[in-house]
Structures are given as structure tokens and as C-alpha cells.
Scaffold this motif. Structure first.
Motif, PDB file in Angstrom:
ATOM      1  N   ILE A 164       0.951  -1.314  -0.099  1.00 12.13           N
ATOM      2  CA  ILE A 164       0.010  -0.051   0.021  1.00 12.13           C
ATOM      3  C   ILE A 164       0.809   1.275   0.158  1.00 12.13           C
ATOM      4  O   ILE A 164       0.861   2.268  -0.944  1.00 12.13           O
ATOM      5  N   TYR A 165       1.886   1.310   0.756  1.00 10.22           N
ATOM      6  CA  TYR A 165       2.708   2.393   0.948  1.00 10.22           C
ATOM      7  C   TYR A 165       3.496   2.422  -0.509  1.00 10.22           C
ATOM      8  O   TYR A 165       3.690   3.643  -0.958  1.00 10.22           O
ATOM      9  N   ASP A 166       4.137   1.434  -1.157  1.00  2.00           N
ATOM     10  CA  ASP A 166       4.840   1.452  -2.309  1.00  2.00           C
ATOM     11  C   ASP A 166       3.968   1.996  -3.477  1.00  2.00           C
ATOM     12  O   ASP A 166       4.701   2.598  -4.472  1.00  2.00           O
ATOM     13  N   SER A 167       2.408   1.650  -3.192  1.00  2.00           N
ATOM     14  CA  SER A 167       1.819   2.112  -4.468  1.00  2.00           C
ATOM     15  C   SER A 167       1.153   3.468  -4.291  1.00  2.00           C
ATOM     16  O   SER A 167       0.793   4.124  -5.292  1.00  2.00           O
ATOM     17  N   THR A 168       1.038   3.946  -3.315  1.00  8.51           N
ATOM     18  CA  THR A 168       0.185   5.061  -2.939  1.00  8.51           C
ATOM     19  C   THR A 168       0.838   6.060  -2.179  1.00  8.51           C
ATOM     20  O   THR A 168       0.518   7.159  -2.206  1.00  8.51           O
ATOM     21  N   GLY A 169       2.084   5.706  -1.557  1.00  6.32           N
ATOM     22  CA  GLY A 169       2.940   6.763  -0.513  1.00  6.32           C
ATOM     23  C   GLY A 169       2.168   7.087   0.700  1.00  6.32           C
ATOM     24  O   GLY A 169       2.814   8.056   1.495  1.00  6.32           O
ATOM     25  N   HIS A 170       1.133   6.228   1.137  1.00  9.58           N
ATOM     26  CA  HIS A 170       0.576   6.445   2.241  1.00  9.58           C
ATOM     27  C   HIS A 170       0.824   5.199   3.122  1.00  9.58           C
ATOM     28  O   HIS A 170       0.330   4.222   2.847  1.00  9.58           O
ATOM     29  N   THR A 171       0.987   5.242   4.610  1.00  5.17           N
ATOM     30  CA  THR A 171       0.859   4.298   5.539  1.00  5.17           C
ATOM     31  C   THR A 171      -0.279   4.212   6.317  1.00  5.17           C
ATOM     32  O   THR A 171      -0.644   5.190   7.030  1.00  5.17           O
ATOM     33  N   PRO A 172      -1.196   3.052   6.134  1.00  4.31           N
ATOM     34  CA  PRO A 172      -2.127   3.129   6.756  1.00  4.31           C
ATOM     35  C   PRO A 172      -2.020   2.954   8.059  1.00  4.31           C
ATOM     36  O   PRO A 172      -1.325   2.403   8.793  1.00  4.31           O
ATOM     37  N   THR A 173      -3.121   3.720   8.948  1.00  8.82           N
ATOM     38  CA  THR A 173      -3.127   3.598  10.330  1.00  8.82           C
ATOM     39  C   THR A 173      -4.352   2.808  11.007  1.00  8.82           C
ATOM     40  O   THR A 173      -4.711   2.878  11.974  1.00  8.82           O
ATOM     41  N   ILE A 174      -5.146   2.469   9.965  1.00 11.35           N
ATOM     42  CA  ILE A 174      -6.432   1.641  10.257  1.00 11.35           C
ATOM     43  C   ILE A 174      -6.008   0.151   9.570  1.00 11.35           C
ATOM     44  O   ILE A 174      -5.792   0.042   8.659  1.00 11.35           O
ATOM     45  N   PHE A 175      -6.644  -0.786  10.391  1.00 11.10           N
ATOM     46  CA  PHE A 175      -6.496  -2.160  10.024  1.00 11.10           C
ATOM     47  C   PHE A 175      -7.921  -2.751   9.869  1.00 11.10           C
ATOM     48  O   PHE A 175      -8.838  -2.532  10.876  1.00 11.10           O
ATOM     49  N   ARG A 176      -8.443  -3.475   8.795  1.00 12.81           N
ATOM     50  CA  ARG A 176      -9.712  -4.252   8.740  1.00 12.81           C
ATOM     51  C   ARG A 176      -9.477  -5.588   8.511  1.00 12.81           C
ATOM     52  O   ARG A 176      -8.842  -6.041   7.575  1.00 12.81           O
ATOM     53  N   ALA A 177      -9.954  -6.468   9.649  1.00 16.65           N
ATOM     54  CA  ALA A 177      -9.570  -7.952   9.433  1.00 16.65           C
ATOM     55  C   ALA A 177     -10.492  -8.505   8.482  1.00 16.65           C
ATOM     56  O   ALA A 177     -11.749  -7.996   8.587  1.00 16.65           O
ATOM     57  N   PRO A 178     -10.051  -9.496   7.793  1.00 18.75           N
ATOM     58  CA  PRO A 178     -11.342 -10.166   6.856  1.00 18.75           C
ATOM     59  C   PRO A 178     -12.205 -10.682   7.885  1.00 18.75           C
ATOM     60  O   PRO A 178     -11.995 -11.519   8.825  1.00 18.75           O
ATOM     61  N   GLY A 179     -13.575 -10.497   7.359  1.00 17.95           N
ATOM     62  CA  GLY A 179     -14.681 -10.741   8.278  1.00 17.95           C
ATOM     63  C   GLY A 179     -14.838 -10.105   9.627  1.00 17.95           C
ATOM     64  O   GLY A 179     -15.766 -10.431  10.412  1.00 17.95           O
ATOM     65  N   GLY A 180     -13.847  -9.245   9.809  1.00 17.08           N
ATOM     66  CA  GLY A 180     -14.083  -8.890  11.232  1.00 17.08           C
ATOM     67  C   GLY A 180     -13.520  -9.541  12.325  1.00 17.08           C
ATOM     68  O   GLY A 180     -13.638  -8.959  13.590  1.00 17.08           O
ATOM     69  N   THR A 181     -12.901 -10.703  12.205  1.00 17.24           N
ATOM     70  CA  THR A 181     -12.603 -11.463  13.104  1.00 17.24           C
ATOM     71  C   THR A 181     -11.172 -11.391  13.725  1.00 17.24           C
ATOM     72  O   THR A 181     -10.242 -11.196  12.780  1.00 17.24           O
ATOM     73  N   CYS A 182     -10.854 -11.075  14.774  1.00 11.15           N
ATOM     74  CA  CYS A 182      -9.515 -10.794  15.186  1.00 11.15           C
ATOM     75  C   CYS A 182      -9.365 -11.936  16.517  1.00 11.15           C
ATOM     76  O   CYS A 182      -9.910 -12.520  16.974  1.00 11.15           O
ATOM     77  N   SER A 183      -7.966 -11.631  16.935  1.00 13.33           N
ATOM     78  CA  SER A 183      -7.342 -12.491  18.026  1.00 13.33           C
ATOM     79  C   SER A 183      -6.150 -11.733  18.722  1.00 13.33           C
ATOM     80  O   SER A 183      -5.752 -10.763  18.096  1.00 13.33           O
ATOM     81  N   PRO A 184      -5.539 -12.308  19.655  1.00  9.19           N
ATOM     82  CA  PRO A 184      -4.410 -11.390  20.329  1.00  9.19           C
ATOM     83  C   PRO A 184      -3.280 -11.298  19.195  1.00  9.19           C
ATOM     84  O   PRO A 184      -2.928 -10.221  19.414  1.00  9.19           O
ATOM     85  N   ALA A 185      -3.190 -12.308  18.630  1.00  4.19           N
ATOM     86  CA  ALA A 185      -2.122 -12.224  17.570  1.00  4.19           C
ATOM     87  C   ALA A 185      -2.571 -11.065  16.582  1.00  4.19           C
ATOM     88  O   ALA A 185      -1.521 -10.270  16.150  1.00  4.19           O
ATOM     89  N   VAL A 186      -3.705 -10.944  16.078  1.00  9.23           N
ATOM     90  CA  VAL A 186      -4.157  -9.790  15.344  1.00  9.23           C
ATOM     91  C   VAL A 186      -4.173  -8.518  15.851  1.00  9.23           C
ATOM     92  O   VAL A 186      -3.398  -7.460  15.105  1.00  9.23           O
ATOM     93  N   PHE A 187      -4.477  -8.579  17.010  1.00 14.31           N
ATOM     94  CA  PHE A 187      -4.427  -7.230  17.714  1.00 14.31           C
ATOM     95  C   PHE A 187      -2.851  -6.904  18.032  1.00 14.31           C
ATOM     96  O   PHE A 187      -2.632  -5.385  17.778  1.00 14.31           O
ATOM     97  N   GLY A 188      -2.076  -7.689  18.152  1.00 11.96           N
ATOM     98  CA  GLY A 188      -0.634  -7.579  18.551  1.00 11.96           C
ATOM     99  C   GLY A 188       0.192  -6.878  17.189  1.00 11.96           C
ATOM    100  O   GLY A 188       0.759  -6.004  17.131  1.00 11.96           O
ATOM    101  N   ALA A 189      -0.376  -7.561  16.174  1.00 16.62           N
ATOM    102  CA  ALA A 189       0.405  -7.387  14.852  1.00 16.62           C
ATOM    103  C   ALA A 189      -0.077  -6.055  14.336  1.00 16.62           C
ATOM    104  O   ALA A 189       0.841  -5.368  13.897  1.00 16.62           O
ATOM    105  N   ALA A 190      -1.351  -5.696  14.601  1.00 23.55           N
ATOM    106  CA  ALA A 190      -1.835  -4.227  13.982  1.00 23.55           C
ATOM    107  C   ALA A 190      -1.245  -3.176  14.740  1.00 23.55           C
ATOM    108  O   ALA A 190      -0.699  -2.306  14.573  1.00 23.55           O
ATOM    109  N   ALA A 191      -0.973  -3.551  16.309  1.00 24.62           N
ATOM    110  CA  ALA A 191      -0.519  -2.373  17.376  1.00 24.62           C
ATOM    111  C   ALA A 191       0.958  -2.185  16.726  1.00 24.62           C
ATOM    112  O   ALA A 191       1.396  -0.969  17.122  1.00 24.62           O
ATOM    113  N   LYS A 192       1.771  -3.269  16.652  1.00 27.10           N
ATOM    114  CA  LYS A 192       3.116  -3.071  16.255  1.00 27.10           C
ATOM    115  C   LYS A 192       3.261  -2.292  15.074  1.00 27.10           C
ATOM    116  O   LYS A 192       4.271  -1.543  15.115  1.00 27.10           O
TER     117      LYS A 192
END
Length: 269
Positions: free
Chosen positions: A168-196
Motif C-alpha cells: 500500500i505504501y509503495d503504491s500510494t505513498g501512504h502508510t495506513p493507520t487503520i486495519f480491517r480484518a477479513p470478516g472482522g474476526t480478530c485474535s490476540p495475535a491480530v491485535f498485537g500485529a496491528a498495534a506493532k
């Protein structure tokens, strides 16, 4: 005079003539010739970094954001207008449906947040750039949209987010600050990866399930039930989105006529 001396004198005369000619040429040459290095010695032009600019890591959340009120509770900033709603568009970019959605949003002066899939950008980089050029925001929707993201190993989750973030950054020059999980399903690993990567997991509270193609009327009726503070979900990728576009042609002006104002989520870095 001997033959040898005659030859030597002739060569000296020729050499003197050549030096004189070169001196005249140098005086007439542009000044850049004396200072500009030959092309082979010039340094190559600087290239933009292919890696996303770093975002500060965040404390992992324990649940996604569902409404504008919840978003403002975790992302500092001015209050959203009391009549605000946010439109999010998932699964693009698509070479046909994304431009169609963009034309519709431009017609009604509506901003939106496009949740992009990394591998869907491949070959459609210009479409991704057009989203940003039109003033909309881009969010990270993983690299390959795995439905089982919440059950994947943490290192695989991180790879899905990181690859999408870089593309996304390489194509648009912008770094997302929002994450949308497929289906909206999350886990501790997903929350941790997004926060990182400095991203807030954002879901929705108004879902017409337009990706199932339930019919234009069904999508329209679900979206028309929106109220202030809602985050709306629609799709511009993943298949035929003619029903979604047809519904939005009715829904957007109808919600605006009710006094609702469409807003963007967060600030584009």
C-alpha cells in the motif's frame, strides 16, 4: 636542412596548430563542459524507499472499534460532528468497480475509507493511487484476505499485515493507520500485529452483506437504517458489485437528505 630536421619541424608545426585549435574550441564551449561529469560518472537519481515509513507502535486493543464514538475514544482528535457517519469500502482495488465507486462518491462529495487487499493492488497500482488522489483514506485489509486470520500463527499474521502495509505504501505513498480484518474476526495475535504497525482495528456496525449479492433493495434497506455515529460497510472488490453501486446511488443522497454527514476515519499520514 637535413631530411630528419625537416620532418621534425613539420611535426612541431602540426602539433602547434592542433593545440591552438583545441584552445579556441575550449574558449567557445559552454561552461557546463568544464564542470559537468560525463553521464557514466553522474550519480543515479534518488529513489523513494520501498518500505513504509515507520508508525509508532500502539498498545494492543482487546476488541475492534465498531462505532465513531469508540474510534474517538482510542484515537485522539476533535469530536466527530453529531450527525456523522463513516463509509468504509472493502476488498479493492478493482479495475472496474473501484472507479465506479469513486465517481459516485465524487458526485455527492462523500469521503470514504478504502480497505485495500495487498495482492489485489498487483497490476492495479494506478487504481490504488486514484483512491488517494481523490482525497479518500486507505486502510490495511491484509495481503491475501485469509478468512482464517484469527487462527493463524502470530508470525503468519504479522506477514499478512506487513506485506499489505508495504505494498500500500509503495503504491500510494501512504502508510495506513487503520486495519480491517477479513470478516472482522480478530485474535490476540491480530491485535498485537496491528498495534506493532501503529494500526487501529476497525470493524463496523452497519453491514448490508452486499458481498453476498442479496439484491439492490436488500442492500439499500440495510444502509438506509444507518444512524449518526455508525460505521457503514460496503465492497468494491471480490466480484460483481453492480448491486452495491446501485444501492449507494440511492442511499448516499437519502442519508444526506436526512442530515447525516459522511466523515473520514482518522488522519492520513
Amino acid at each position: 636542412m637535413s631530411r630528419r630536421r625537416l620532418i621534425g619541424a613539420g611535426l612541431a608545426t602540426v602539433a602547434t596548430g592542433l593545440l591552438a585549435r583545441d584552445a579556441v574550441a575550449l574558449r567557445r564551449a559552454p561552461a557546463t563542459m568544464a564542470t559537468e561529469p560525463p553521464p557514466a560518472l553522474r550519480p543515479p537519481p534518488a529513489k523513494p524507499s520501498p518500505s513504509p515509513s515507520p508508525s509508532p507502535s500502539l498498545a494492543p486493543l482487546s476488541r475492534p472499534v465498531y462505532t465513531l464514538k469508540e474510534f474517538r475514544q482510542v484515537v485522539p482528535g476533535p469530536d466527530f460532528p453529531p450527525n456523522a457517519v463513516a463509509l468504509t469500502i472493502d476488498d479493492g482495488p478493482h479495475p472496474a468497480w473501484t472507479p465506479e465507486v469513486l465517481r459516485l462518491l465524487e458526485r455527492y462529495h462523500v469521503p470514504a475509507t478504502f480497505c485495500l487487499i495487498g495482492n489485489q493492488i498487483l497490476g492495479h497500482e494506478a487504481v490504488a493511487r486514484s483512491v488517494v488522489a481523490a482525497g479518500h483514506h486507505v486502510a490495511n485489509h491484509t495481503w491475501s484476505h485469509p478468512a482464517q486470520l484469527s487462527t493463524m500463527a502470530p508470525e503468519h499474521v504479522q506477514q499478512e499485515l506487513d506485506r499489505a502495509q508495504e505494498k500500500i505504501y509503495d503504491s500510494t505513498g501512504h502508510t495506513p493507520t487503520i486495519f480491517r480484518a477479513p470478516g472482522g474476526t480478530c485474535s490476540p495475535a491480530v491485535f498485537g500485529a496491528a498495534a506493532k504497525r501503529g494500526m487501529i482495528p476497525v470493524n463496523w456496525d452497519r453491514d448490508p452483506r452486499d458481498w453476498t449479492k442479496p439484491g439492490t433493495s436488500a442492500i439499500t434497506n440495510k444502509l438506509l437504517a444507518a444512524t449518526a455515529g455508525d460505521i457503514l460497510l460496503c465492497h468494491d472488490g471480490g466480484g460483481d458489485r453492480s448491486q452495491t453501486c446501485a444501492a449507494l446511488r440511492t442511499v448516499i443522497p437519502a442519508l444526506q437528505a436526512r442530515g447525516l454527514q459522511f466523515v473520514l476515519l482518522g488522519a492520513q499520514p
